[in-house]
Design an enzyme around this catalytic site. Structure first.
Site, PDB file in Angstrom:
ATOM      1  N   ASP A   1      29.685  15.540 -13.352  1.00  0.00           N
ATOM      2  CA  ASP A   1      29.384  16.675 -12.488  1.00  0.00           C
ATOM      3  C   ASP A   1      28.634  16.163 -11.263  1.00  0.00           C
ATOM      4  O   ASP A   1      27.574  15.574 -11.396  1.00  0.00           O
ATOM      5  CB  ASP A   1      28.508  17.648 -13.297  1.00  0.00           C
ATOM      6  CG  ASP A   1      28.384  18.995 -12.622  1.00  0.00           C
ATOM      7  OD1 ASP A   1      28.142  19.982 -13.319  1.00  0.00           O
ATOM      8  OD2 ASP A   1      28.505  19.048 -11.382  1.00  0.00           O
TER       9      ASP A   1
ATOM     10  N   ASP B   1      34.167  19.411  -8.151  1.00  0.00           N
ATOM     11  CA  ASP B   1      33.069  18.487  -8.424  1.00  0.00           C
ATOM     12  C   ASP B   1      32.837  18.166  -9.895  1.00  0.00           C
ATOM     13  O   ASP B   1      31.796  17.641 -10.242  1.00  0.00           O
ATOM     14  CB  ASP B   1      31.783  19.058  -7.841  1.00  0.00           C
ATOM     15  CG  ASP B   1      31.369  20.338  -8.533  1.00  0.00           C
ATOM     16  OD1 ASP B   1      32.250  21.015  -9.090  1.00  0.00           O
ATOM     17  OD2 ASP B   1      30.170  20.653  -8.536  1.00  0.00           O
ATOM     18  N   GLU B   2      33.781  18.501 -10.728  1.00  0.00           N
ATOM     19  CA  GLU B   2      33.607  18.235 -12.150  1.00  0.00           C
ATOM     20  C   GLU B   2      34.872  17.650 -12.743  1.00  0.00           C
ATOM     21  O   GLU B   2      35.968  17.905 -12.255  1.00  0.00           O
ATOM     22  CB  GLU B   2      33.345  19.542 -12.915  1.00  0.00           C
ATOM     23  CG  GLU B   2      31.957  20.099 -12.786  1.00  0.00           C
ATOM     24  CD  GLU B   2      31.832  21.370 -13.607  1.00  0.00           C
ATOM     25  OE1 GLU B   2      32.387  21.426 -14.726  1.00  0.00           O
ATOM     26  OE2 GLU B   2      31.189  22.313 -13.112  1.00  0.00           O
TER      27      GLU B   2
END
Length: 599
Positions: free
Chosen positions: A105, A195-196
Site C-alpha cells: 500500500d 496504490d495497492e
DNA sequence: GCGGATCAC
DNA sequence: TATGGTGATCCGC
C-alpha cells in the site's frame, strides 16, 4: 465503553494552535476540530439526511435486538456453542499456511506524487482534490483535514490549507511504474486500485532462497528507488491478514504475521471487527449492539451469532475470528466486469428541461466509456439523488444490447420522465448485463490459448469455500493491457486515458474471508495516547493515531449532532415530488454477506 | 428482474 | 459556497 461523549470538551477551546507540536496538544486540538466539523455540518441537508439514516439504522438494530431476545428464549446456548465449535474445527482443518501473501500500500499516494512533482509542497499542509478532498498530506491531517472532507470544512479547520487539483493521469503513470516493479516478484500480482496490490511471493522466495521479510524489504527498496514512493507492506498467509498487516507499520514500514495458527488467532482477538474487509460502519454498529466489538468477541458471542445467522452471517464472522480468508492472488480478468456507468453531481436542479439536458450529457459520457472499454449492456439503470440526498434507482431491461448515446438517452429519459417533477442533485446511468464487444469469435479463443501457454494462473489450492476474487478491477488502461485488435483501435480512437477516477476495485471478498484489524495493543516503538473523541487508550505511532482519530471524527461529528438533535429550520425544501414509496420498514436488510451456509 | 442498502477505494 | 464517482454484492420481493 462506548464512552460516547466526553463532557464535550468545549472548555478546551484550544484552537488548532500548533498541531505540529506534541501529541498532548494534538489531542485537545482534535476536540475542537470535532466541534468545528459538527458546527459546520449542522442544519445542512446533508446532515439531515445523515440523521435520518442514523435513525433508521437505530430502529433496525432495535428490531434485531428484539428478535434476539425473542429467539434466545428456550435456546440451548451450550448446544449452539458446541455446534459453532464444530464449524470452527472444520474451518481450522482447512487452514492453509503454505502461501506467502503480501499486500502493499503506497503511503498517501496522491499526496506523495504531488510532492515528488513539486518539492515545495514537502512538509506543507495541503489537500488534493476539488470540492471534496481526495487526499490530505500528513501535515494537513494534523489539523483534522482528511480525505473525503468537503473543502469548506477543511478550510475552516485550516484556512491556509493549500489545495492541489487532482491529476489522475499522472497518478496513473506512477501507478503503472509501481505495478511494473511489483510484477517482477509475482507475475500474477493483483492491483487493487492505483496504490495497492496483492502479491504471492511464495515462488519468488523459493526460487531465490529468500525469507519473506527480506524479499519484501527488497521490493520496497526497489519501489522507492524506481518510483520515489514509499510503501508499506503486510506479509501473511492470506489476503485479509496481509491487508491488515500492511496498515500496521505504516507509513514506510512492513509487518509480518507469524505463519502460525495460534499466533494468528491471538492477533485477531483484540482486532476491531471494523478492520475486517466487508464490515463497514453499519455492520460495526450492528455488531456492537450484540456485544461484538473485536474479532475475539465473535467467539464469545458465537451462540447469539448462530441464532442471528441470517442477519449477521455466522460463517463470515467465524472466518474473521480465525483469521482465515482466500490466499489466491490472480490478475484482474476483463470478463469479470459487471457494469459500466456514469453519474454526476450538480447544484440542485428542479427544471425538467435542464435535468433532461444533464441526462443527455451523461448518456454521451457513458457512450464514450462504452466505446473505450468495449462493452454494451442489456439493462439500463437510472439513478437519481434528490436535493435531500435520498437516492433512488429505476431500471429497465431490454431485448438487445445498447451503448449508443441515442439509445441510452431515449431509454434513460423515459425512466426519468416517469419520475418528474423532481429536484435533484445527481443523475446517473449504468449499464449491466454486459456483452464484451471485444471478445468476438476467434479472438477470444486465441486469447485463451495464449494464456494457457503461459502457465495456468489458477492456483486452486487452499481452502476457501468461497473463492472470491473476481477481480473487478479494471484499470485496463493502466495495467497489463489485453492486446488490442483493429476494432479496439478504432473504438479507442486514440484516446489516451479519459476520465479521472478510473480506478477499480478489487479484492472485495465475497462473503467470507476478511481480515481484521488490530488495534493498538502491540508494543514497539509506539507511544500511548488517548483518543480525545472516544477516550480509548492507544498504543500506536503517529500515523496510526491519526487514522484512529480520523475515524472517530468522521463518525463522531455526525453522531454527536444526531444525538444533540437540534431540529433546525431547514426551510422550505419543497421538492416537486416525493419519490416513490420509499423505505418500508426495511427489516433486516441484512448486513453481512454470508453465502451459503455450509453448515 | 428490480430497488434498496452496504462496502471498498 | 451546498459533502464524490465507479463498481460490486446481497437481500427481499
Amino acid at each position: 465503553m462506548a464512552a460516547s461523549k466526553p463532557p464535550e470538551g468545549d472548555s478546551l477551546v484550544k484552537r488548532l494552535a500548533g498541531p505540529s507540536t506534541g501529541k498532548a496538544g494534538l489531542a485537545q486540538d482534535q476536540s475542537e476540530i470535532n466541534r468545528i466539523i459538527a458546527e459546520a455540518s449542522k442544519g445542512s441537508k446533508f446532515y439531515e439526511n445523515e440523521k435520518r439514516k442514523d435513525e433508521e439504522l437505530t430502529a433496525r438494530i432495535n428490531r434485531l435486538l428484539e428478535k434476539r431476545d425473542s429467539v434466545i428464549k428456550g435456546a440451548d446456548l451450550a448446544r449452539l456453542e458446541k455446534a459453532a465449535d464444530q464449524i470452527l474445527i472444520d474451518m481450522e482443518q482447512k487452514r492453509d499456511l503454505s502461501q506467502i501473501i503480501v499486500h502493499v500500500d503506497a503511503d498517501a499516494f496522491y499526496a506523495s506524487v504531488e510532492v515528488m512533482d513539486n518539492p515545495e509542497l514537502k512538509g506543507k499542509a495541503f489537500g488534493v482534490g476539488g470540492g471534496v478532498l481526495t487526499t490530505a498530506s500528513y501535515e494537513a491531517r494534523k489539523f483534522g483535514v482528511r480525505s473525503a472532507m468537503p473543502m469548506h470544512i477543511a478550510k475552516k479547520l485550516y484556512p491556509e490549507l493549500i489545495v492541489v487539483r487532482c491529476r489522475f493521469s499522472r497518478y496513473s503513470e506512477v501507478s503503472k511504474a509501481l505495478m511494473t516493479v511489483l510484477q517482477r516478484y509475482d507475475p500474477t500480482m493483483h492491483p487493487a486500485g492505483f496504490d495497492e496490490a496483492y502479491l504471492n511471493i511464495t515462488k519468488y522466495c523459493r526460487d531465490h532462497e529468500m525469507e519473506a521479510e527480506e524479499c519484501v524489504q527488497v521490493i520496497r527498496d526497489e519501489v522507492h528507488k524506481e518510483t520515489g514512493l514509499t510503501i508499506s507492506a503486510g506479509i501473511a498467509p492470506n489476503k485479509m491478514l496481509a491487508k491488515i498487516c500492511s496498515d500496521r507499520n505504516k507509513p514506510n514500514g512492513q509487518f509480518k504475521l507469524p505463519f502460525d495458527r495460534r499466533a494468528i488467532v491471538s492477533f485477531m482477538k483484540d482486532l476491531s471487527v471494523r478492520k475486517v474487509p466487508g464490515i463497514g460502519r453499519v455492520n460495526e454498529r450492528v455488531l456492537e449492539a450484540i456485544g461484538v466489538k473485536t474479532c475475539g468477541d465473535i467467539y464469545t458471542q458465537r451462540a447469539v451469532i448462530t441464532l442471528l445467522d441470517h442477519e449477521l452471517g455466522l460463517h463470515g464472522l467465524l472466518h474473521a475470528h480465525l483469521g482465515i480468508s482466500s490466499n489466491v492472488v490472480e490478475p484482474p480478468i476483463r470478463e469479470a466486469r459487471k457494469s459500466v456507468g456514469v453519474e454526476r453531481t450538480f447544484s440542485a436542479v428542479g427544471d425538467s428541461t435542464k435535468l433532461m439536458e444533464i441526462l443527455e450529457n451523461i448518456a454521451e459520457s457513458l457512450e464514450e466509456d462504452c466505446e473505450q472499454t468495449g462493452w454494451a449492456g442489456k439493462t439500463l439503470t437510472l439513478k437519481y439523488k434528490l436535493h435531500t440526498y435520498e437516492v433512488f434507482t429505476r431500471a429497465r431491461s431490454l431485448d438487445r444490447y445498447i451503448r449508443s448515446k441515442d439509445d441510452l438517452f431515449s431509454i434513460g429519459s423515459e425512466l426519468l420522465r416517469k419520475e418528474l417533477p423532481l429536484r435533484l442533485r445527481l443523475l446517473g446511468l449504468r449499464l449491466t448485463q454486459l456483452k464484451d464487444l471485444r471478445d468476438k469469435g476467434e479472438k477470444g479463443i486465441k486469447r485463451f490459448f495464449k494464456d494457457a501457454g503461459d502457465e495456468p494462473p489458477r492456483k486452486r489450492n487452499r481452502l476457501n469455500d468461497e473463492e472470491d476474487d473476481f477481480a473487478a478491477s479494471m484499470m485496463e488502461d493502466d495495467i497489463e493491457e489485453i492486446p488490442m485488435d483493429e476494432e479496439d483501435a478504432r473504438l479507442n480512437g486514440g484516446t489516451p486515458n479519459a476520465s479521472p477516477n478510473r480506478q477499480s476495485k478489487k479484492v472485495s471478498p465475497n462473503s467470507k474471508g476478511r481480515p481484521a484489524d488490530q488495534d493498538e495493543e502491540t508494543s514497539d516503538s509506539r507511544q500511548r495516547l488517548v483518543c480525545p473523541i472516544c477516550s480509548t487508550s492507544l498504543l500506536t505511532d503517529n500515523d496510526g493515531f491519526n487514522a484512529h482519530v480520523d475515524y472517530c471524527l468522521s463518525r463522531g461529528a455526525i453522531a454527536e449532532l444526531a444525538t444533540l438533535g437540534s431540529q433546525d429550520d431547514v426551510g422550505p425544501i419543497t421538492s416537486p415530488k416525493k419519490p416513490p414509496a420509499l423505505s418500508k420498514s426495511r427489516a433486516g436488510s441484512n448486513p453481512f454477506l454470508l453465502s451459503k451456509k455450509a453448515k
